[in-house]
Design a protein around this motif. Sequence first.
Motif, PDB file in Angstrom:
ATOM      1  N   GLN A 281       1.536   4.080  25.879  1.00 23.14           N
ATOM      2  CA  GLN A 281       1.707   5.517  25.258  1.00 23.14           C
ATOM      3  C   GLN A 281       2.459   5.526  23.924  1.00 23.14           C
ATOM      4  OE1 GLN A 281       2.959   8.542  27.965  1.00 23.14           O
ATOM      5  NE2 GLN A 281       2.736  10.167  26.255  1.00 23.14           N
ATOM      6  N   ILE A 282       3.700   4.904  23.929  1.00 23.76           N
ATOM      7  CA  ILE A 282       4.320   4.849  23.006  1.00 23.76           C
ATOM      8  C   ILE A 282       3.792   4.079  21.753  1.00 23.76           C
ATOM      9  CG2 ILE A 282       6.501   3.593  21.833  1.00 23.76           C
ATOM     10  CD1 ILE A 282       7.897   3.982  24.625  1.00 23.76           C
ATOM     11  N   LYS A 283       3.019   2.893  21.939  1.00 24.21           N
ATOM     12  CA  LYS A 283       2.029   2.366  21.071  1.00 24.21           C
ATOM     13  C   LYS A 283       1.288   3.157  20.387  1.00 24.21           C
ATOM     14  CE  LYS A 283       2.412  -2.712  22.753  1.00 24.21           C
ATOM     15  NZ  LYS A 283       1.534  -3.521  23.335  1.00 24.21           N
ATOM     16  N   ALA A 284       0.325   4.066  21.151  1.00 20.58           N
ATOM     17  CA  ALA A 284      -0.458   4.832  20.809  1.00 20.58           C
ATOM     18  C   ALA A 284       0.179   6.020  19.916  1.00 20.58           C
ATOM     19  CB  ALA A 284      -1.426   5.539  22.058  1.00 20.58           C
ATOM     20  N   GLU A 285       1.214   6.569  20.261  1.00 17.99           N
ATOM     21  CA  GLU A 285       1.747   7.549  19.583  1.00 17.99           C
ATOM     22  C   GLU A 285       2.321   6.924  18.017  1.00 17.99           C
ATOM     23  OE1 GLU A 285       5.005   9.157  21.692  1.00 17.99           O
ATOM     24  OE2 GLU A 285       3.532  10.255  23.129  1.00 17.99           O
ATOM     25  N   LEU A 286       2.738   5.950  18.370  1.00 21.50           N
ATOM     26  CA  LEU A 286       3.362   5.246  16.902  1.00 21.50           C
ATOM     27  C   LEU A 286       2.235   4.969  15.931  1.00 21.50           C
ATOM     28  CD1 LEU A 286       6.371   2.703  18.185  1.00 21.50           C
ATOM     29  CD2 LEU A 286       6.479   4.758  16.731  1.00 21.50           C
TER      30      LEU A 286
ATOM     31  N   ALA B  34       1.913   6.562  12.261  1.00 23.12           N
ATOM     32  CA  ALA B  34       1.693   5.731  11.452  1.00 23.12           C
ATOM     33  C   ALA B  34       0.308   5.832  10.327  1.00 23.12           C
ATOM     34  CB  ALA B  34       1.846   4.036  11.674  1.00 23.12           C
ATOM     35  N   LYS B  35      -0.693   5.872  11.215  1.00 23.18           N
ATOM     36  CA  LYS B  35      -1.880   6.465  10.348  1.00 23.18           C
ATOM     37  C   LYS B  35      -1.718   7.610   9.593  1.00 23.18           C
ATOM     38  CE  LYS B  35      -6.548   8.038  11.429  1.00 23.18           C
ATOM     39  NZ  LYS B  35      -7.498   8.580  12.564  1.00 23.18           N
ATOM     40  N   HIS B  36      -1.155   8.635  10.254  1.00 25.30           N
ATOM     41  CA  HIS B  36      -0.944  10.211   9.456  1.00 25.30           C
ATOM     42  C   HIS B  36      -0.068   9.774   8.303  1.00 25.30           C
ATOM     43  CE1 HIS B  36      -3.730  12.276  11.516  1.00 25.30           C
ATOM     44  NE2 HIS B  36      -3.466  11.730  12.692  1.00 25.30           N
ATOM     45  N   PHE B  37       1.255   9.078   8.669  1.00 28.33           N
ATOM     46  CA  PHE B  37       2.135   8.819   7.472  1.00 28.33           C
ATOM     47  C   PHE B  37       1.641   7.973   6.332  1.00 28.33           C
ATOM     48  CE2 PHE B  37       5.473   5.978   5.497  1.00 28.33           C
ATOM     49  CZ  PHE B  37       6.355   7.125   5.157  1.00 28.33           C
ATOM     50  N   GLY B  38       0.483   6.920   6.647  1.00 29.89           N
ATOM     51  CA  GLY B  38       0.085   6.254   5.409  1.00 29.89           C
ATOM     52  C   GLY B  38      -0.983   7.293   4.696  1.00 29.89           C
TER      53      GLY B  38
ATOM     54  N   GLY C 120      -0.741  10.454   4.212  1.00 29.93           N
ATOM     55  CA  GLY C 120       0.123  11.341   3.731  1.00 29.93           C
ATOM     56  C   GLY C 120       0.758  10.707   2.315  1.00 29.93           C
ATOM     57  N   ALA C 121       1.362   9.426   2.785  1.00 29.15           N
ATOM     58  CA  ALA C 121       2.027   8.628   1.470  1.00 29.15           C
ATOM     59  C   ALA C 121       0.915   8.281   0.504  1.00 29.15           C
ATOM     60  CB  ALA C 121       2.445   7.400   1.875  1.00 29.15           C
ATOM     61  N   GLY C 122      -0.363   8.104   0.899  1.00 34.73           N
ATOM     62  CA  GLY C 122      -1.543   7.766  -0.160  1.00 34.73           C
ATOM     63  C   GLY C 122      -1.581   9.067  -1.070  1.00 34.73           C
ATOM     64  N   LEU C 123      -1.684  10.105  -0.166  1.00 32.57           N
ATOM     65  CA  LEU C 123      -2.187  11.323  -0.715  1.00 32.57           C
ATOM     66  C   LEU C 123      -1.080  11.663  -1.950  1.00 32.57           C
ATOM     67  CD1 LEU C 123      -3.740  13.400   1.931  1.00 32.57           C
ATOM     68  CD2 LEU C 123      -4.854  12.403  -0.184  1.00 32.57           C
ATOM     69  N   MET C 124       0.418  11.600  -1.581  1.00 34.97           N
ATOM     70  CA  MET C 124       1.199  11.881  -2.404  1.00 34.97           C
ATOM     71  C   MET C 124       1.132  10.859  -3.574  1.00 34.97           C
ATOM     72  SD  MET C 124       2.954  14.364  -1.153  1.00 34.97           S
ATOM     73  CE  MET C 124       4.643  14.404  -1.616  1.00 34.97           C
ATOM     74  N   ALA C 125       1.033   9.320  -3.501  1.00 37.79           N
ATOM     75  CA  ALA C 125       0.962   8.587  -4.519  1.00 37.79           C
ATOM     76  C   ALA C 125      -0.078   9.217  -5.607  1.00 37.79           C
ATOM     77  CB  ALA C 125       0.656   7.222  -4.042  1.00 37.79           C
ATOM     78  N   ALA C 126      -1.207   9.678  -4.999  1.00 36.66           N
ATOM     79  CA  ALA C 126      -2.327  10.190  -5.776  1.00 36.66           C
ATOM     80  C   ALA C 126      -2.118  11.215  -6.468  1.00 36.66           C
ATOM     81  CB  ALA C 126      -3.530  10.442  -4.933  1.00 36.66           C
ATOM     82  N   ALA C 127      -1.614  12.375  -5.980  1.00 35.47           N
ATOM     83  CA  ALA C 127      -0.965  13.524  -6.614  1.00 35.47           C
ATOM     84  C   ALA C 127       0.173  13.239  -7.780  1.00 35.47           C
ATOM     85  CB  ALA C 127      -0.318  14.237  -5.545  1.00 35.47           C
TER      86      ALA C 127
END
Length: 134
Positions: free
Chosen positions: A32-37, A41-45, A47-54
């Motif tokens: 469960q912890i692996k799935a949550e991480l 991580a997917k959503h952080f990635g 978000g980070a990609g969208l911020m870089a594009a912005a």
Amino acid sequence: MAAPTEDERSLFTLIGELPDRVSTLVRAEIDQIKAELSYKAKHFGIGAGLMAAAAFVGLFLLGTLIATGILALALVMPAWAAALTVSGILLLIIAVLVWIGIVSFKRGAEPLESIESLKRDVDMVKGAGEYDHR
């Protein structure tokens, strides 16, 4: 006498099953912890990609705003003077930012108070200085 039912199992049987149950529970928690991480991580990635594009598009916005400022000033002065004025303003902004950055670096390079306190303590133990209760 009838065979013991599931509810009447012996204490030793229950104790014998305990390590398997704990192991299964721990594995389930780890999964469960692996799935949550992975989810985070997917959503952080993303978000980070969208911020870089912005930020990338923001650089183009900054360029167009500078050009707009030059064109607006060109209405009241020659175009070369407008470009020079905007360049001077940008140079001033850069100088202020560099100065603030240098001051910040100098503050970060100051010795830590705890290290200075430790040096004073060592000097006190050696008898080389007076103790300061800071």
